[in-house]
Write an enzyme that holds these catalytic residues in place. Structure first.
Site, PDB file in Angstrom:
ATOM      1  N   SER A  21       0.617   0.715  10.466  1.00 45.65           N
ATOM      2  CA  SER A  21      -0.274  -0.391  10.076  1.00 45.65           C
ATOM      3  C   SER A  21       0.475  -1.341   9.154  1.00 45.65           C
ATOM      4  CB  SER A  21      -1.522   0.155   9.362  1.00 45.65           C
ATOM      5  OG  SER A  21      -1.154   0.842   8.179  1.00 45.65           O
ATOM      6  N   SER A 145       8.725  -5.054  -3.970  1.00 47.18           N
ATOM      7  CA  SER A 145       7.457  -5.702  -4.300  1.00 47.18           C
ATOM      8  C   SER A 145       7.736  -6.736  -5.363  1.00 47.18           C
ATOM      9  CB  SER A 145       6.448  -4.679  -4.840  1.00 47.18           C
ATOM     10  OG  SER A 145       5.317  -5.313  -5.417  1.00 47.18           O
ATOM     11  N   TYR A 158       2.659   2.040 -10.026  1.00 47.39           N
ATOM     12  CA  TYR A 158       3.176   1.221  -8.935  1.00 47.39           C
ATOM     13  C   TYR A 158       4.436   0.469  -9.379  1.00 47.39           C
ATOM     14  CZ  TYR A 158       3.221  -1.870  -4.878  1.00 47.39           C
ATOM     15  OH  TYR A 158       3.584  -2.528  -3.735  1.00 47.39           O
ATOM     16  N   LYS A 162       8.286   0.855  -7.944  1.00 49.79           N
ATOM     17  CA  LYS A 162       8.971  -0.275  -7.314  1.00 49.79           C
ATOM     18  C   LYS A 162      10.224  -0.692  -8.077  1.00 49.79           C
ATOM     19  CE  LYS A 162       6.444  -0.605  -3.681  1.00 49.79           C
ATOM     20  NZ  LYS A 162       7.057  -0.316  -2.371  1.00 49.79           N
ATOM     21  N   THR A 193      -2.141  -7.749   3.810  1.00 53.41           N
ATOM     22  CA  THR A 193      -2.289  -6.435   4.431  1.00 53.41           C
ATOM     23  C   THR A 193      -3.367  -5.672   3.661  1.00 53.41           C
ATOM     24  OG1 THR A 193      -0.649  -5.358   3.013  1.00 53.41           O
ATOM     25  CG2 THR A 193       0.164  -6.436   5.012  1.00 53.41           C
TER      26      THR A 193
END
Length: 284
Positions: A21, A145, A158, A162, A193
């Site tokens: 996905s 990111s 997160y 990253k 997304t």
């Protein structure tokens, strides 16, 4: 240093993680249009099957894998090599998000995200290096990111993961200097997304509050996945070391270099609602 030649992906294999996905699926579609063979990896068997049914090219394979399982990943590398004699590129898209302040997050929650985002990138890269070395020219693309450039409040695990992927990518690029493998990092921002809407949040957060924060973050996204995929694939075939995707990524890149200790001041207000995981939701 001699200029690295552009890759021709036709008939050669690209391995894509997180392919079921989001960006992984869009990158697969773009590469198939360019004639590449694909090894598609994800833990989502149903999503992989749906993508495989959509693709019209030949020679593609799908592999259901949990990238946090090192032993399974290294075994899978051998399976991929047997099915694909010419593994030319690796693009790591697998990852997740995690909402929550430090007081709301548990150590297990933060470790889980590091396992997915960092170690799931490191192990598949290490496992496929022998196959990539056998090619006359090869490239590794890691999706980092915008939060690998600047670390916001409310996204500690997160941002940690990253920044770590960024460090891994840069160190690996330097380590492979002089070889036929090049390494690039992609810094996307605002791609539409479902990562933030389908990501995890700390168990200590009210689900309604988490959904509000995720929706506020998603509302800031404006880059179409297909457009981002085209840029990522082009950066891969051109073997670029560093690529920004989205206007915000370019702005934050400049901002974090101009004022590395004060970049949060101009970022705080636009992200206010997206990082608020404490204010109760008022009933309508």
């Amino acid at each position: 240093m001699a200029k690295k030649r552009r890759l021709d992906v036709r008939g050669r294999t690209t391995v894509i993680t997180g392919a079921a996905s989001g960006m992984g699926a869009e990158i697969a579609r773009e590469l198939e249009r360019r004639g590449a063979r694909l090894a598609l990896l994800d833990r989502n068997a149903e999503g992989l099957a749906a993508l495989a049914a959509e693709l019209t090219g030949t020679g593609h394979t799908t592999h259901v894998i949990d990238l946090t399982d090192d032993e399974a990943v290294f075994a899978l590398a051998g399976e991929i090599e047997r099915a694909h004699p010419h593994v030319q590129t690796l693009i790591t898209c697998a990852g997740s998000s995690m909402l929550g302040d430090i007081d709301q997050l548990t150590m297990d929650e933060m470790r889980w995200l590091m396992d997915v985002n960092l170690w799931g990138t490191v192990n598949i890269t290490k496992a496929l290096l022998p196959a990539l070395h056998r090619e006359p020219a090869a490239h590794i693309t890691h999706l980092v990111s915008i939060y690998g450039l600047a670390a916001p409040a409310g996204r500690i695990p997160y941002a940690m993961s990253k920044f770590a992927v960024r460090g891994f990518s840069e160190s690996l690029r330097h380590e492979l200097e002089g070889s036929d493998i090049t390494v690039g990092a992609i810094y996307p921002a605002g791609v539409k997304t479902g990562i933030i809407l389908h990501g995890r949040y700390a168990a200590g957060i009210d689900p309604a509050v988490a959904q509000r924060a995720a929706a506020a973050q998603a509302a800031m996204y404006h880059t179409e996945p297909a457009d981002a995929a085209a840029r990522i694939v082009e950066a891969t075939v051109r073997r670029k070391a560093r690529t920004m995707v989205g206007r915000e990524a370019r702005l934050v890149d400049v901002l974090s270099r101009i004022t590395p200790t004060n970049y949060w001041a101009p970022m705080r207000r636009p992200l206010r609602d997206a990082i608020d995981t404490t204010t109760p939701v008022t009933p309508a």
